[in-house]
Design a protein around this motif. Structure first.
Motif: not given
Length: 104
Positions: A76-104
């Motif tokens: 899910i995060l990879r698809r949001r960030l895109g193939p180059h890990g840069r994300g779309g218009p929202d450059r802060d997308a790399h800060r999105t946390t969707a993982l449980p606390e122990g899996h980061r």
């Protein structure tokens, strides 16, 4: 009326939940959302997709056997960030946390 509900996703419920939060809090990006319960169900996965797309901070609190599949969350995060890990218009997308606390 079509609601998009299936075993894997529940998009209209998440949309309704996010709209309700927006009405009450205005700026969703200032919130930390916490889902408590079965981390493998359609609501959790759909919330993770929405969080990744919108750049929201989502925490999933579930016992170990009910935590979401880490590979699915990574996808899910990879698809949001895109193939180059840069994300779309929202450059802060790399800060999105969707993982449980122990899996980061």
């Amino acid at each position: 009326m079509w609601n998009g509900l299936c075993d894997s996703y529940h998009p209209t419920q998440v949309l309704a939940d996010l709209l309700t939060l927006r009405e009450d809090f205005a700026d969703l990006k200032r919130l930390t959302l916490t889902y408590v319960g079965d981390g493998r169900n359609n609501m959790t996965i759909t919330l993770a997709v929405a969080a990744a797309k919108l750049g929201l901070d989502l925490r999933i609190l579930a016992p170990e056997p009910l935590q979401p599949d880490p590979a699915l969350l990574a996808e899910i995060l990879r698809r949001r960030l895109g193939p180059h890990g840069r994300g779309g218009p929202d450059r802060d997308a790399h800060r999105t946390t969707a993982l449980p606390e122990g899996h980061r």
